[in-house]
Design an enzyme around this catalytic site. Structure first.
Site, mmCIF file in Angstrom:
data_model
loop_
_atom_site.group_PDB
_atom_site.id
_atom_site.type_symbol
_atom_site.label_atom_id
_atom_site.label_comp_id
_atom_site.label_asym_id
_atom_site.label_seq_id
_atom_site.Cartn_x
_atom_site.Cartn_y
_atom_site.Cartn_z
ATOM 1 N N SER A 1 -10.252 -1.361 4.755
ATOM 2 C CA SER A 1 -9.353 -1.415 5.912
ATOM 3 C C SER A 1 -8.856 -0.014 6.251
ATOM 4 O O SER A 1 -8.322 0.684 5.391
ATOM 5 C CB SER A 1 -8.154 -2.303 5.609
ATOM 6 N N GLU B 1 -4.260 3.402 6.635
ATOM 7 C CA GLU B 1 -4.141 3.134 5.194
ATOM 8 C C GLU B 1 -4.965 4.168 4.431
ATOM 9 O O GLU B 1 -4.627 4.576 3.331
ATOM 10 C CB GLU B 1 -4.659 1.713 4.908
ATOM 11 N N ARG C 1 0.843 -1.219 0.000
ATOM 12 C CA ARG C 1 0.000 0.000 0.000
ATOM 13 C C ARG C 1 0.872 1.261 0.000
ATOM 14 O O ARG C 1 0.579 2.242 0.721
ATOM 15 C CB ARG C 1 -0.941 0.039 1.217
#
Ligand SMILES: Cc1cc2nc3c(=O)[nH]c(=O)nc-3n(C[C@H](O)[C@H](O)[C@H](O)COP(=O)(O)OP(=O)(O)OC[C@H]3O[C@@H](n4cnc5c(N)ncnc54)[C@H](O)[C@@H]3O)c2cc1C
Length: 324
Positions: free
Chosen positions: A246, A316, A176
């Site tokens: 998430s 995130e 990510r």
């Protein structure tokens, strides 16, 4: 931004849609977010290029795809959002294993298109509710695959409207995580040291397309994989309420959801924002949440997990804009 401040706006042949005072809650999957001064949805890549060239150089510009990884604060955004989902929508085969995918194409569409053309390895995109541009920016992934493992090259538009081709070597790519390499060279140009932090509003360049490589496979098998993975998501994720997937990155060797659950935080609520009881790394908008509710809940979860386990969780989701 004042319309008259867009250089020669009336003289340019812009074909996209420019709107002012746009509520970002309409463009984020959490359904929260204050007003952006300006939103431009280009007609196509050439139009976006003209638009960027028309803007004053000090205007803040931010790309938004499907807003599925984005928290816009309640005070909104001073500057211009370029909305790429539904705008850059070309998707075609280059050859038997390579696809040209523009930034506005959704993950589900890409997965189905790849299966239709008997390409293997694209099924994981089906469950990611983002656009190609957002998936490149985040190196989105799941089930052991990620976006950049399929990238042959990308095209970017710089803030001044220059179209460049780059490859994975021009970026630092990880979990990510995608930032331009500090020392890399692109087409003979030394790159600057600009690193886009998750909290930065101003962006220097934008992904407009990718050339993606896959292996040859069986369309039917790919469709079965897509179906199975979507069923798993429906069973494990709170998809009935607005969310952004998430919230925290998984720490090395562990899962953020496990730690949050361990700390007894499932179901914890601030205003309309709640740590999902179905999946502890999701925060859901139970109705009427503000961006501040969500951001405060993110802070509380971080603090509580750090205090109880010693592990520092990192968001995130990208958090941008001004507080109300
Ligand atoms: C239910 C649900 C499930 C999810 N599951 C997953 C998953 O399995 N794996 C995963 O990785 N993610 C997952 N996500 C998160 C999200 O879908 C991904 O991060 C996705 O890549 C975001 O794409 P987007 O178009 O919505 O980006 P946005 O949310 O619009 O933007 C995210 C970031 O990307 C930048 N960006 C967007 N487009 C461009 C562009 N063209 N050029 C440069 N920067 C750009 C934005 O500026 C922003 O910083 C999930 C989200 C939800 C709601």
């Amino acid at each position: 931004m004042n319309m008259s401040e867009i250089r020669n706006f009336s003289d340019t042949a812009l074909r996209g849609e420019l709107r002012r005072e746009v509520r970002m809650s309409k463009h984020t999957s959490w359904r929260v977010g204050g007003v952006a001064d300006c939103v431009y949805q280009p007609a196509d890549l050439a139009d976006l290029q003209v638009f960027l060239r028309s803007l004053p150089s000090d205007e803040s510009v931010y790309a938004v795809g499907l807003g599925s990884n984005l928290l816009v604060r309640d005070g909104g955004l001073r500057g211009t959002v370029i909305l790429l989902h539904g705008a850059l929508t070309e998707l075609r085969c280059i050859d038997t294993s390579t696809l040209y995918v523009e930034a506005g194409i959704a993950g589900a569409k890409l997965a189905r298109f790849a299966a239709l053309h008997n390409l293997a390895g694209a099924a994981f995109f089906a469950g990611i509710p983002g656009s190609m541009g957002g998936m490149l920016a985040m190196n989105a992934g799941c089930y052991g695959s990620d976006t950049w493992q399929h990238v042959e090259s990308v095209q970017v538009l710089t803030r001044s409207g220059e179209l460049l081709t780059r490859t994975a070597q021009d970026y630092e790519i990880g979990y990510r995580h995608v930032v331009k390499s500090e020392t890399g060279k692109v087409k003979g140009k030394e790159l600057g040291s600009h690193h886009l932090s998750p909290f930065t509003f101003h962006q220097e360049e934008f992904f407009v397309s990718a050339t993606l490589k896959f292996s040859r496979g069986e369309g039917d098998i790919e469709r079965q994989i897509i179906k199975a993975w979507l069923s798993t998501r429906i069973a494990t994720q709170p998809l009935n309420l607005p969310n952004a997937g998430s919230v925290f990155r998984n720490p090395v060797g562990d899962h953020a959801a496990r730690l949050i659950e361990l700390c007894g935080l499932k179901g914890k609520q601030i205003g309309g924002a709640q740590v999902s009881v179905k999946h502890a790394n999701f925060i859901v908008n139970t109705g009427g949440a503000s961006a501040a509710d969500i951001e405060n809940l993110i802070s509380e979860v971080r603090a509580s997990v750090a205090a109880q386990t010693g592990v520092e969780l990192h968001p995130e989701v990208r958090i941008i804009g001004e507080a109300a």
